[in-house]
Every structure is written in structure tokens, then in C-alpha cells.
Design a protein around this motif. Structure first.
Motif, PDB file in Angstrom:
ATOM      1  N   ASP A   1       0.823  -1.210   0.000  1.00  0.00           N
ATOM      2  CA  ASP A   1       0.000   0.000   0.000  1.00  0.00           C
ATOM      3  C   ASP A   1       0.853   1.255   0.000  1.00  0.00           C
ATOM      4  N   TYR A   2       1.472   1.493  -1.116  1.00  0.00           N
ATOM      5  CA  TYR A   2       2.412   2.596  -1.299  1.00  0.00           C
ATOM      6  C   TYR A   2       1.954   3.873  -0.605  1.00  0.00           C
TER       7      TYR A   2
ATOM      8  N   LEU B   1      -7.306   2.083  -4.258  1.00  0.00           N
ATOM      9  CA  LEU B   1      -6.793   2.891  -3.151  1.00  0.00           C
ATOM     10  C   LEU B   1      -7.082   4.369  -3.356  1.00  0.00           C
ATOM     11  N   SER B   2      -7.161   4.781  -4.624  1.00  0.00           N
ATOM     12  CA  SER B   2      -7.440   6.196  -4.911  1.00  0.00           C
ATOM     13  C   SER B   2      -8.920   6.528  -4.774  1.00  0.00           C
ATOM     14  N   LYS B   3      -9.728   5.493  -4.486  1.00  0.00           N
ATOM     15  CA  LYS B   3     -11.185   5.659  -4.392  1.00  0.00           C
ATOM     16  C   LYS B   3     -11.755   6.205  -5.702  1.00  0.00           C
ATOM     17  N   GLY B   4     -11.189   5.704  -6.798  1.00  0.00           N
ATOM     18  CA  GLY B   4     -11.703   6.069  -8.104  1.00  0.00           C
ATOM     19  C   GLY B   4     -11.160   7.342  -8.688  1.00  0.00           C
TER      20      GLY B   4
ATOM     21  N   LEU C   1      -0.607  -1.445 -26.359  1.00  0.00           N
ATOM     22  CA  LEU C   1       0.737  -0.892 -26.271  1.00  0.00           C
ATOM     23  C   LEU C   1       1.028  -0.356 -24.879  1.00  0.00           C
ATOM     24  N   LEU C   2      -0.002   0.006 -24.130  1.00  0.00           N
ATOM     25  CA  LEU C   2       0.164   0.388 -22.735  1.00  0.00           C
ATOM     26  C   LEU C   2      -0.439  -0.684 -21.839  1.00  0.00           C
ATOM     27  N   LEU C   3       0.180  -0.886 -20.694  1.00  0.00           N
ATOM     28  CA  LEU C   3      -0.377  -1.773 -19.681  1.00  0.00           C
ATOM     29  C   LEU C   3      -1.475  -1.054 -18.916  1.00  0.00           C
ATOM     30  N   PRO C   4      -2.323  -1.781 -18.218  1.00  0.00           N
ATOM     31  CA  PRO C   4      -3.297  -1.117 -17.354  1.00  0.00           C
ATOM     32  C   PRO C   4      -2.637  -0.536 -16.115  1.00  0.00           C
ATOM     33  N   ILE C   5      -3.184   0.552 -15.628  1.00  0.00           N
ATOM     34  CA  ILE C   5      -2.818   0.996 -14.277  1.00  0.00           C
ATOM     35  C   ILE C   5      -3.304  -0.089 -13.313  1.00  0.00           C
ATOM     36  N   PRO C   6      -2.467  -0.551 -12.389  1.00  0.00           N
ATOM     37  CA  PRO C   6      -2.903  -1.625 -11.486  1.00  0.00           C
ATOM     38  C   PRO C   6      -4.221  -1.293 -10.789  1.00  0.00           C
ATOM     39  N   GLN C   7      -5.142  -2.229 -10.791  1.00  0.00           N
ATOM     40  CA  GLN C   7      -6.447  -2.009 -10.200  1.00  0.00           C
ATOM     41  C   GLN C   7      -6.339  -1.625  -8.725  1.00  0.00           C
ATOM     42  N   ARG C   8      -5.332  -2.163  -8.078  1.00  0.00           N
ATOM     43  CA  ARG C   8      -5.125  -1.854  -6.671  1.00  0.00           C
ATOM     44  C   ARG C   8      -4.911  -0.356  -6.453  1.00  0.00           C
ATOM     45  N   GLU C   9      -4.173   0.308  -7.368  1.00  0.00           N
ATOM     46  CA  GLU C   9      -3.939   1.739  -7.245  1.00  0.00           C
ATOM     47  C   GLU C   9      -5.245   2.512  -7.435  1.00  0.00           C
ATOM     48  N   ILE C  10      -6.055   2.074  -8.382  1.00  0.00           N
ATOM     49  CA  ILE C  10      -7.333   2.743  -8.620  1.00  0.00           C
ATOM     50  C   ILE C  10      -8.253   2.569  -7.417  1.00  0.00           C
TER      51      ILE C  10
ATOM     52  N   GLU D   1      -3.198  13.343  -3.239  1.00  0.00           N
ATOM     53  CA  GLU D   1      -3.321  14.020  -4.534  1.00  0.00           C
ATOM     54  C   GLU D   1      -2.094  13.738  -5.393  1.00  0.00           C
ATOM     55  N   THR D   2      -0.892  13.832  -4.812  1.00  0.00           N
ATOM     56  CA  THR D   2       0.329  13.520  -5.554  1.00  0.00           C
ATOM     57  C   THR D   2       0.387  12.049  -5.914  1.00  0.00           C
ATOM     58  N   GLN D   3       0.029  11.228  -4.959  1.00  0.00           N
ATOM     59  CA  GLN D   3       0.151   9.786  -5.131  1.00  0.00           C
ATOM     60  C   GLN D   3      -0.741   9.239  -6.237  1.00  0.00           C
ATOM     61  N   TYR D   4      -1.922   9.819  -6.412  1.00  0.00           N
ATOM     62  CA  TYR D   4      -2.904   9.238  -7.325  1.00  0.00           C
ATOM     63  C   TYR D   4      -3.284  10.142  -8.497  1.00  0.00           C
ATOM     64  N   THR D   5      -2.525  11.213  -8.713  1.00  0.00           N
ATOM     65  CA  THR D   5      -2.787  12.078  -9.860  1.00  0.00           C
ATOM     66  C   THR D   5      -1.860  11.700 -10.999  1.00  0.00           C
ATOM     67  N   ARG D   6      -2.438  11.253 -12.094  1.00  0.00           N
ATOM     68  CA  ARG D   6      -1.637  10.904 -13.262  1.00  0.00           C
ATOM     69  C   ARG D   6      -1.214  12.181 -13.993  1.00  0.00           C
ATOM     70  N   VAL D   7       0.069  12.266 -14.259  1.00  0.00           N
ATOM     71  CA  VAL D   7       0.658  13.456 -14.863  1.00  0.00           C
ATOM     72  C   VAL D   7       1.011  13.152 -16.314  1.00  0.00           C
ATOM     73  N   ALA D   8       0.867  14.126 -17.195  1.00  0.00           N
ATOM     74  CA  ALA D   8       1.122  13.929 -18.621  1.00  0.00           C
ATOM     75  C   ALA D   8       2.532  13.407 -18.863  1.00  0.00           C
ATOM     76  N   THR D   9       2.658  12.524 -19.840  1.00  0.00           N
ATOM     77  CA  THR D   9       3.969  11.947 -20.137  1.00  0.00           C
ATOM     78  C   THR D   9       5.002  13.020 -20.461  1.00  0.00           C
ATOM     79  N   SER D  10       4.581  14.105 -21.088  1.00  0.00           N
ATOM     80  CA  SER D  10       5.535  15.168 -21.426  1.00  0.00           C
ATOM     81  C   SER D  10       6.172  15.756 -20.180  1.00  0.00           C
ATOM     82  N   THR D  11       5.401  15.888 -19.111  1.00  0.00           N
ATOM     83  CA  THR D  11       5.935  16.401 -17.851  1.00  0.00           C
ATOM     84  C   THR D  11       6.874  15.390 -17.203  1.00  0.00           C
TER      85      THR D  11
END
Length: 475
Positions: free
Chosen positions: A23-24, A464-467, A453-462, A176-186
Motif C-alpha cells: 500500500d504505497y 486505493l485512490s477511491k476512483g 501498447l500500454l499496460l493497465p494501471i494496477p487495479q489496486r492503485e485505482i 493528490e500527488t500519489q494518485y494524480t496521473r501526470v502527462a507523459t511530457s511532464t
């Protein structure tokens, strides 16, 4: 790295977070010792640096709650390309070859957590550089930590797409930091910045720790991925001027460890479970925590047979117990041949000491040709031809090349770097993934679609983020 013992205290008590595998950023502290209390001098900060490489090694066991890091990387890379598959086409591992990976796949979640463990440990070092009074040493530790953080993010962004950007030690409440996906460019901005710092702060002392050449080579691959070809060419040429050379015998690359061709490798030692690896045993028949994974496809056998030259005999073999099947031989456990049955080893094959090569000189030479090709379809540039020819000459191929096409370069990378976790990334970077994997899938009754071409984000992370955390398309 391997000659130093990892400091268990650092791994279990420096912070409220000990590993992404549990549980990161969520566990409650179980010790009064914090990072602020532990790190008091340069020697203690160096234990933190060593712990980063421990995270890369992964844990040599079959417990999915432990991070396995590069020991599991082949599932997510080679087995999602046209190079390898499972032997039995069964179980969770077969999801990768059939392109029906589920968000609940434990290997997908384990690798994601492993990379964030590397990132966390890197951030711990960066946050405690103030106790290092020697400015040069502090700069070196900063460079090592940033190299490792960049490499972990490079793997994450190529495999999962947009991911959370954690560039400092955060608290369990910073969801917010832990579960916010940031653009690949960043994410790529951070990767380039970190590797630039690494280049400035490192020399070429090590092969199983970060070095200037390793940072230059990885940044060259990043710049190729971003389409910045002139920058990639300059970086490759800097590595080429640093004294590395091809091994005369292809087989020696893998069994004469830390040789002149190795730029960066994850170090392992045999016999001791804390420093050994199991992945090379898993590729055999009937040994390891599992067996018969990363088996060789007929497609890559054809490529190696027709274009591999001297590399072919060292890259794969018939499974001695089932000759219709073929095994990878670049990483036979400790270099042993396994006996006639493919599973009898003098030493314990599950405690192998083969280093895992992340970057070697032949890769840089082929990247140099790729950078000069600059996304075009062909080149006759003399410098590109020279780099390309060096790799082919070592393979014993008789032809003198006068033109390099994009497809010929991709093929050369395939047969030179087969089973080294490069093929999928190469197909994507060359813009050939859709065509190649679609055709391979159709020919073998698989289920490839563009979203694979991309893997799924692990369901466990989703969960823990409560959606709050979004999923990749197609999952």
C-alpha cells in the motif's frame, strides 16, 4: 554495490513508507527512527544510495507482495512483443502473450510498485544530501539518485503512460500527488533534467552503479523516444569516446560479467538469496519459482537463423526435454547448461548470479545509427554505417553495408538485443508496433489491439485512490 551489505534499518524504518509493495505511502510507522534521525553523515547517505540498487535487484522469492523489479520485467516487455511467450499458454503469465492483460494482474502491479520503490528510495537520498559536508561527494550522490529515479520513470512512462509524478518524499496524506496521473511530457521533462544532472555529477567508475556513460546512453534513448535526434547523436558519440568496446565473442557479454561492453547492469551474486536472482531459472524447464516462461517464438527464431550470424547459437536452444520448444540461453543460470534434461544444475538455478544488463555498447552503436537516420527511411552516412558495421562484423556477417534502412536497423536491433527487454520499446519508437504486432497476433491467434501498447494501471492503485485515478483505454 554487491560487495556492500544493504542496510535493513534504512529499508524498514527511515520513513512511514518502506516499499510500494505494501500500500504505497499508506503504512503506519512501526518504528521511532525516521530519515531525519538516521542520516547524519556521508556514510549513512551512501547506505541510502546502495538501497536504491537493492530495489532494482528485487526480492528473489515467489511472494507477489514483495517487489521483484527487473526480475519480472521480461513479462511486461519481451512477452508482449513477437520475441517470447509462455511454454504452456496458461495462467496469469499467458495474459501477456495473448494481449488480454487484466488490471488485476499481479505482475503488472508488482512492477509498477517496484519502480516507485526505486523512486522513493532515490527521493530519500535527495532529501538528505544536506548532511554530506563534501560538496563533490554530495553532487555524486545526487547524480546517482537522479539517474535511478529517471530510469525508473522512463520504464514507467513507456509501459503505463501518464503516471503520478513523485519527485520528493511525501506523506501518507498526500493522496493528490500519489494518485494524480501526470502527462507523459511532464514526466519526460523530469527524466531529461535528472539524467542531465547525472551526466554532470558522475564519472565512469562503476558498471553496477550509475555512471556518466550510463546516464548519457539512457538519455540518448530518451531523446530518440522524443524524436530529438541531434541530441541523441551527440550523447551516443560521447559514450563512444569513453573507452568501451565490443566483446570479440558474443557469448562473453553475458558470462564474462562487467566486461568492456557493459555500460550499466543490475548486479547479482549466486548462492545468497538476498543478492541472487531467479528469472534465468524461470526461463528453463522445471526449475525456478515458475517454469517455461519467456520461451522463444518461431518468429524470432526465423529472424535469428536468417540474420543472427554468430549470435544465433548463443541466443536460444531447443528445450532438451521437449525439442519442439525453445529456450533463451543468454542467461543460463550461472552459465551452466542445465544438463541433458534442461533442469539439472550443479548449483541451485534459483539462486543464480547473472547480472542483468540494462545498457551495453552494441546498443549505443545501433542508437548512434538510429540518431543519424533521424526518423527517415534510409541513410548512407559514413558514421552511421561504421557503427552499424561494427555490430555486424562482431556477429560474423560477411556483407559490407552501404545503406541502412529503417527496417534493417530495427531487424539488427532485434537479433543483437533479443531477450534483453528491448524489442517492444524498439517497435514503438520506430513506429512499427502496430503493423508488426497486428500481423504477429493474426498469425498466432492472439488478441492484439492498439490499446495493448500500454499496460493497465494496477487495479489496486485505482481502488486505493477511491476512483480518483483513471484507467488506460481498453481495460
Amino acid at each position: 554495490m554487491k560487495q556492500l551489505k544493504y542496510i535493513a534499518l534504512l529499508l524498514t524504518a527511515v520513513s512511514v513508507v518502506t516499499s510500494c509493495s505494501s500500500d504505497y505511502l499508506e503504512p503506519v510507522p512501526d518504528s521511532g527512527i525516521t530519515a531525519d534521525a538516521y542520516f547524519n553523515n556521508a556514510n549513512e547517505v551512501e547506505t541510502g544510495v546502495i538501497a536504491i540498487y537493492d530495489a532494482w535487484q528485487g526480492v528473489n522469492d515467489n511472494d507477489l507482495s514483495n517487489n521483484h523489479s527487473v526480475q519480472y520485467e521480461f513479462y511486461l516487455t519481451e512477452m508482449r512483443s513477437d520475441n517470447t511467450r509462455t511454454k504452456s499458454q496458461e495462467g496469469e503469465a499467458a495474459q501477456f502473450e495473448f494481449y488480454n492483460v487484466e488490471a488485476t494482474n499481479g505482475i503488472v502491479g508488482n512492477y509498477y510498485a517496484s519502480m516507485y520503490s526505486v523512486i522513493f528510495r532515490s527521493n530519500i537520498v535527495l532529501e538528505n544530501l544536506g548532511v554530506v559536508t563534501d560538496a563533490n561527494l554530495a553532487a555524486s550522490f545526487e547524480a546517482e539518485a537522479k539517474f535511478n529515479r529517471a530510469l525508473a520513470y522512463f520504464n514507467l512512462v513507456r509501459l503505463y503512460g501518464d503516471v503520478p509524478l513523485v519527485d520528493k518524499v511525501i506523506t501518507p496524506l498526500d493522496t493528490e500527488t500519489q494518485y494524480t496521473r501526470v502527462a507523459t511530457s511532464t514526466i519526460y521533462d523530469l527524466i531529461v533534467s535528472d539524467l542531465t544532472t547525472a551526466i554532470d555529477g558522475l564519472d565512469n567508475t562503476y558498471k553496477t552503479r550509475a555512471s556518466r556513460a550510463a546516464a548519457q546512453g539512457i538519455l540518448a534513448k530518451v531523446q530518440l523516444t522524443l524524436g530529438n535526434y541531434s541530441e541523441a547523436q551527440s550523447l551516443c558519440e560521447a559514450v563512444m569516446a569513453s573507452g568501451f568496446s565490443l566483446q570479440p565473442n558474443f557469448n562473453d557479454i553475458f558470462y564474462n560479467e562487467r566486461n568492456s561492453e557493459i555500460i550499466f547492469a543490475i548486479g547479482y551474486e549466486s548462492a545468497l538469496s538476498s543478492d541472487s536472482q531467479n528469472f534465468s531459472a524461470e526461463w528453463m524447464n522445471g526449475v525456478g519459482r515458475t517454469a517455461g516462461v519467456n520461451y522463444v517464438t518461431d518468429d524470432v527464431i526465423t529472424a535469428l537463423t536468417d540474420f543472427g550470424g554468430d549470435r544465433t547459437q548463443y541466443s536460444f536452444r531447443n528445450d532438451p526435454s521437449q525439442t519442439s520448444q525453445n529456450q533463451v540461453t543468454k542467461y543460463l543460470p550461472n552459465g551452466e547448461d542445465g544438463g541433458a534434461d534442461g533442469k539439472t544444475f550443479v548449483n541451485d538455478a534459483t539462486l543464480a548470479g547473472n547480472d542483468w544488463i540494462v545498457l551495453r555498447y552494441a546498443d549505443v552503436l545501433l542508437m548512434h545509427a538510429e540518431a543519424i537516420l533521424a526518423g527517415g527511411n534510409e541513410t548512407t552516412d559514413a558514421a552511421a554505417l561504421a557503427s552499424f558495421q561494427m555490430v555486424r562484423d562482431r556477429a560474423g556477417l560477411p556483407t559490407t553495408v552501404t545503406i541502412i534502412t529503417k527496417d534493417a536497423l530495427l531487424l539488427e536491433r532485434r537479433v543483437e538485443l533479443a531477450f534483453e527487454n528491448q524489442r517492444l520499446f524498439d517497435l514503438i519508437r520506430f513506429g512499427r508496433a502496430e503493423a508488426v504486432l497486428s500481423a504477429f497476433s493474426a498469425a498466432n491467434g492472439l488478441g492484439y489491439t492498439t490499446s495493448d501498447l500500454l499496460l493497465p494501471i494496477p487495479q489496486r492503485e485505482i481502488n486505493l485512490s477511491k476512483g480518483a485515478m483513471s484507467q488506460n483505454p481498453g481495460y
